[in-house]
Structure formats: C-alpha cells, structure tokens
Motif scaffolding. Structure first.
Motif, PDB file in Angstrom:
ATOM      1  N   ALA A   5      11.221  -4.902   2.088  1.00  0.00           N
ATOM      2  CA  ALA A   5      10.964  -5.456   3.421  1.00  0.00           C
ATOM      3  C   ALA A   5       9.553  -5.105   3.878  1.00  0.00           C
ATOM      4  CB  ALA A   5      11.996  -4.932   4.418  1.00  0.00           C
ATOM      5  N   TYR A   6       9.149  -3.866   3.634  1.00  0.00           N
ATOM      6  CA  TYR A   6       7.786  -3.445   3.982  1.00  0.00           C
ATOM      7  C   TYR A   6       6.747  -4.286   3.250  1.00  0.00           C
ATOM      8  CZ  TYR A   6       3.509  -0.691   3.651  1.00  0.00           C
ATOM      9  OH  TYR A   6       2.199  -0.296   3.648  1.00  0.00           O
ATOM     10  N   LEU A   7       6.921  -4.451   1.945  1.00  0.00           N
ATOM     11  CA  LEU A   7       5.959  -5.241   1.166  1.00  0.00           C
ATOM     12  C   LEU A   7       5.971  -6.710   1.586  1.00  0.00           C
ATOM     13  CD1 LEU A   7       6.394  -3.635  -2.368  1.00  0.00           C
ATOM     14  CD2 LEU A   7       4.521  -3.301  -0.726  1.00  0.00           C
ATOM     15  N   GLY A   8       7.126  -7.218   1.977  1.00  0.00           N
ATOM     16  CA  GLY A   8       7.190  -8.593   2.474  1.00  0.00           C
ATOM     17  C   GLY A   8       6.410  -8.765   3.761  1.00  0.00           C
ATOM     18  N   VAL A   9       6.570  -7.819   4.677  1.00  0.00           N
ATOM     19  CA  VAL A   9       5.814  -7.869   5.937  1.00  0.00           C
ATOM     20  C   VAL A   9       4.321  -7.745   5.651  1.00  0.00           C
ATOM     21  CG1 VAL A   9       5.347  -6.609   8.097  1.00  0.00           C
ATOM     22  CG2 VAL A   9       7.701  -7.043   7.382  1.00  0.00           C
ATOM     23  N   PRO A 115      -5.356  -7.370   2.854  1.00  0.00           N
ATOM     24  CA  PRO A 115      -4.980  -7.483   1.439  1.00  0.00           C
ATOM     25  C   PRO A 115      -5.287  -6.218   0.638  1.00  0.00           C
ATOM     26  CG  PRO A 115      -6.076  -9.475   2.154  1.00  0.00           C
ATOM     27  CD  PRO A 115      -6.207  -8.489   3.280  1.00  0.00           C
ATOM     28  N   PHE A 116      -6.354  -5.528   0.988  1.00  0.00           N
ATOM     29  CA  PHE A 116      -6.691  -4.292   0.285  1.00  0.00           C
ATOM     30  C   PHE A 116      -5.702  -3.181   0.615  1.00  0.00           C
ATOM     31  CE2 PHE A 116     -10.593  -6.735   0.387  1.00  0.00           C
ATOM     32  CZ  PHE A 116     -11.033  -6.622  -0.930  1.00  0.00           C
ATOM     33  N   ILE A 117      -5.231  -3.136   1.855  1.00  0.00           N
ATOM     34  CA  ILE A 117      -4.189  -2.165   2.212  1.00  0.00           C
ATOM     35  C   ILE A 117      -2.892  -2.505   1.483  1.00  0.00           C
ATOM     36  CG2 ILE A 117      -2.798  -1.240   4.103  1.00  0.00           C
ATOM     37  CD1 ILE A 117      -5.171  -1.747   5.934  1.00  0.00           C
ATOM     38  N   LEU A 118      -2.583  -3.797   1.375  1.00  0.00           N
ATOM     39  CA  LEU A 118      -1.380  -4.233   0.661  1.00  0.00           C
ATOM     40  C   LEU A 118      -1.433  -3.789  -0.800  1.00  0.00           C
ATOM     41  CD1 LEU A 118       1.239  -5.863   0.206  1.00  0.00           C
ATOM     42  CD2 LEU A 118      -0.216  -7.875  -0.118  1.00  0.00           C
ATOM     43  N   PHE A 119      -2.531  -4.063  -1.484  1.00  0.00           N
ATOM     44  CA  PHE A 119      -2.621  -3.702  -2.902  1.00  0.00           C
ATOM     45  C   PHE A 119      -2.576  -2.190  -3.096  1.00  0.00           C
ATOM     46  CE2 PHE A 119      -4.879  -7.939  -3.219  1.00  0.00           C
ATOM     47  CZ  PHE A 119      -3.768  -8.577  -3.728  1.00  0.00           C
ATOM     48  N   SER A 120      -3.190  -1.444  -2.212  1.00  0.00           N
ATOM     49  CA  SER A 120      -3.118   0.015  -2.299  1.00  0.00           C
ATOM     50  C   SER A 120      -1.696   0.511  -2.052  1.00  0.00           C
ATOM     51  CB  SER A 120      -4.074   0.652  -1.293  1.00  0.00           C
ATOM     52  OG  SER A 120      -5.401   0.309  -1.584  1.00  0.00           O
ATOM     53  N   SER A 121      -0.990  -0.114  -1.114  1.00  0.00           N
ATOM     54  CA  SER A 121       0.404   0.260  -0.840  1.00  0.00           C
ATOM     55  C   SER A 121       1.303  -0.045  -2.034  1.00  0.00           C
ATOM     56  CB  SER A 121       0.927  -0.490   0.387  1.00  0.00           C
ATOM     57  OG  SER A 121       0.238  -0.151   1.531  1.00  0.00           O
ATOM     58  N   VAL A 122       1.105  -1.201  -2.651  1.00  0.00           N
ATOM     59  CA  VAL A 122       1.887  -1.560  -3.836  1.00  0.00           C
ATOM     60  C   VAL A 122       1.659  -0.533  -4.939  1.00  0.00           C
ATOM     61  CG1 VAL A 122       2.107  -3.254  -5.704  1.00  0.00           C
ATOM     62  CG2 VAL A 122       2.018  -4.021  -3.331  1.00  0.00           C
ATOM     63  N   PHE A 123       0.411  -0.157  -5.144  1.00  0.00           N
ATOM     64  CA  PHE A 123       0.103   0.842  -6.164  1.00  0.00           C
ATOM     65  C   PHE A 123       0.823   2.158  -5.875  1.00  0.00           C
ATOM     66  CE2 PHE A 123      -2.533   4.343  -7.718  1.00  0.00           C
ATOM     67  CZ  PHE A 123      -2.511   4.072  -9.070  1.00  0.00           C
ATOM     68  N   VAL A 124       0.762   2.613  -4.637  1.00  0.00           N
ATOM     69  CA  VAL A 124       1.419   3.874  -4.271  1.00  0.00           C
ATOM     70  C   VAL A 124       2.921   3.775  -4.474  1.00  0.00           C
ATOM     71  CG1 VAL A 124       2.020   5.333  -2.299  1.00  0.00           C
ATOM     72  CG2 VAL A 124      -0.352   4.721  -2.712  1.00  0.00           C
ATOM     73  N   PHE A 126       4.582   1.852  -6.528  1.00  0.00           N
ATOM     74  CA  PHE A 126       4.909   1.831  -7.957  1.00  0.00           C
ATOM     75  C   PHE A 126       4.686   3.185  -8.605  1.00  0.00           C
ATOM     76  CE2 PHE A 126       4.412  -2.940  -7.977  1.00  0.00           C
ATOM     77  CZ  PHE A 126       5.761  -3.169  -8.198  1.00  0.00           C
ATOM     78  N   VAL A 127       3.632   3.886  -8.219  1.00  0.00           N
ATOM     79  CA  VAL A 127       3.361   5.197  -8.791  1.00  0.00           C
ATOM     80  C   VAL A 127       4.480   6.176  -8.422  1.00  0.00           C
ATOM     81  CG1 VAL A 127       1.835   7.208  -8.600  1.00  0.00           C
ATOM     82  CG2 VAL A 127       0.878   4.946  -9.005  1.00  0.00           C
ATOM     83  N   THR A 128       4.970   6.078  -7.220  1.00  0.00           N
ATOM     84  CA  THR A 128       6.049   6.986  -6.799  1.00  0.00           C
ATOM     85  C   THR A 128       7.431   6.423  -7.119  1.00  0.00           C
ATOM     86  OG1 THR A 128       6.077   6.049  -4.584  1.00  0.00           O
ATOM     87  CG2 THR A 128       4.659   7.964  -4.944  1.00  0.00           C
ATOM     88  N   LYS A 129       7.473   5.356  -7.924  1.00  0.00           N
ATOM     89  CA  LYS A 129       8.730   4.741  -8.335  1.00  0.00           C
ATOM     90  C   LYS A 129       9.567   4.297  -7.145  1.00  0.00           C
ATOM     91  CE  LYS A 129       8.744   7.265 -12.558  1.00  0.00           C
ATOM     92  NZ  LYS A 129       9.262   8.380 -13.317  1.00  0.00           N
ATOM     93  N   ALA A 130       8.887   3.693  -6.182  1.00  0.00           N
ATOM     94  CA  ALA A 130       9.510   3.134  -4.972  1.00  0.00           C
ATOM     95  C   ALA A 130      10.224   4.194  -4.147  1.00  0.00           C
ATOM     96  CB  ALA A 130      10.438   1.984  -5.315  1.00  0.00           C
ATOM     97  N   LYS A 131       9.837   5.445  -4.331  1.00  0.00           N
ATOM     98  CA  LYS A 131      10.378   6.527  -3.491  1.00  0.00           C
ATOM     99  C   LYS A 131       9.218   7.126  -2.720  1.00  0.00           C
ATOM    100  CE  LYS A 131      14.028   7.725  -6.650  1.00  0.00           C
ATOM    101  NZ  LYS A 131      14.572   8.724  -7.573  1.00  0.00           N
ATOM    102  N   ILE A 132       9.437   7.389  -1.483  1.00  0.00           N
ATOM    103  CA  ILE A 132       8.403   7.991  -0.667  1.00  0.00           C
ATOM    104  C   ILE A 132       8.493   9.512  -0.864  1.00  0.00           C
ATOM    105  CG2 ILE A 132       7.420   8.113   1.638  1.00  0.00           C
ATOM    106  CD1 ILE A 132       7.629   5.292   0.316  1.00  0.00           C
ATOM    107  N   LEU A 133       7.616  10.033  -1.723  1.00  0.00           N
ATOM    108  CA  LEU A 133       7.694  11.434  -2.105  1.00  0.00           C
ATOM    109  C   LEU A 133       6.841  12.359  -1.231  1.00  0.00           C
ATOM    110  CD1 LEU A 133       7.427  11.031  -5.977  1.00  0.00           C
ATOM    111  CD2 LEU A 133       9.478  11.353  -4.630  1.00  0.00           C
TER     112      LEU A 133
END
Length: 135
Positions: A5-9, A115-124, A126-133
């Motif tokens: 939902a976050y990535l969709g927004v 868009p740059f915030i979006l791509f950075s968020s996607v990277f984070v 994926f790196v954290t395996k979709a868990k907010i660590l």
C-alpha cells in the motif's frame, strides 16, 4: 501488505509529481497519518519534517532554482511514517541520485524529487526483505 500500500501511494505520488509537478494533500496527508499511527513513527516524521525543511528549502542546487517544495517535504514525512529512522538514508540517497542525475545529463531544470524517494524506498524495502528493521 502494508508495504505494498505504501509503495502504491508513493508510485501514484511519483507519477503525479512527474506529470503535474504537484503533490495532492488529499492523498499524502491521510497516508502519512495512517502509516505513522500504524507503525508508531510520529517522532521520525517530526524530525524529518524539520530536517527536510531547514536543510533543503533554500538549496537551489537540488531541484532547480526553487529547491524542493512543500509537497516534496510532505512526501519525505510520508516516507518517515512508514520507514522510521531509515528515512534519513532514503532521503540522503535520493538527494545524491538527483545530484548525479543532474550532473550526468548536464540538466539544470527542476527535477521531480518524489520518483527518487520512491526508488530509494523500494531499495530499502527490498534490502530489509520488506520488514522494517531499523525503528
């Protein structure tokens, strides 16, 4: 599920930023409140609001002559509501990417920041395996 939902927004906001160069309050503010309450990230939201407002508001080198606007700052707060303190890294990487983009393409026109915030968020995410660590 919440990450999707976050990535969709964020994707919708990025598309709107590219097309209209504006961020609609009717989308970004309720989403920020919802994610801040769900993830108990109110303090990181306030800190990122202050950091992004004070540090970048007068910097004309980031997104052209007008720096990042109020809509971009609201999107940084949205990222903080979901990602917590990791938003500092997301924000820094987005700024670096914008600066690299402008330098490589020798582009001095205003650049949509979302868009740059979006791509950075996607990277984070994926790196954290979709868990907010890092909260």
């Amino acid at each position: 599920m919440v990450e999707a939902a976050y990535l969709g927004v964020m994707a919708l906001l990025a598309a709107l930023d590219i097309k209209t160069r504006s961020i609609p309050n009717w989308l970004v503010i309720p989403a920020s409140v919802l994610f801040a309450v769900l993830f108990n990230n109110l303090f990181p939201c306030v800190v990122m609001l202050i950091v992004s407002s004070l540090f970048f508001k007068d910097d004309g080198s980031l997104s052209g002559a007008f720096a990042i606007g109020g809509g971009d700052i609201k999107v940084v707060v949205l990222a903080a509501s979901m990602l917590g303190w990791v938003t500092l890294a997301v924000f820094a990487s987005a700024v670096i990417c914008v600066k690299l983009y402008r330098r490589i393409l020798d582009n001095h026109d205003p650049v949509p920041f979302v868009p740059f915030i979006l791509f950075s968020s996607v990277f984070v995410l994926f790196v954290t395996k979709a868990k907010i660590l890092f909260r």
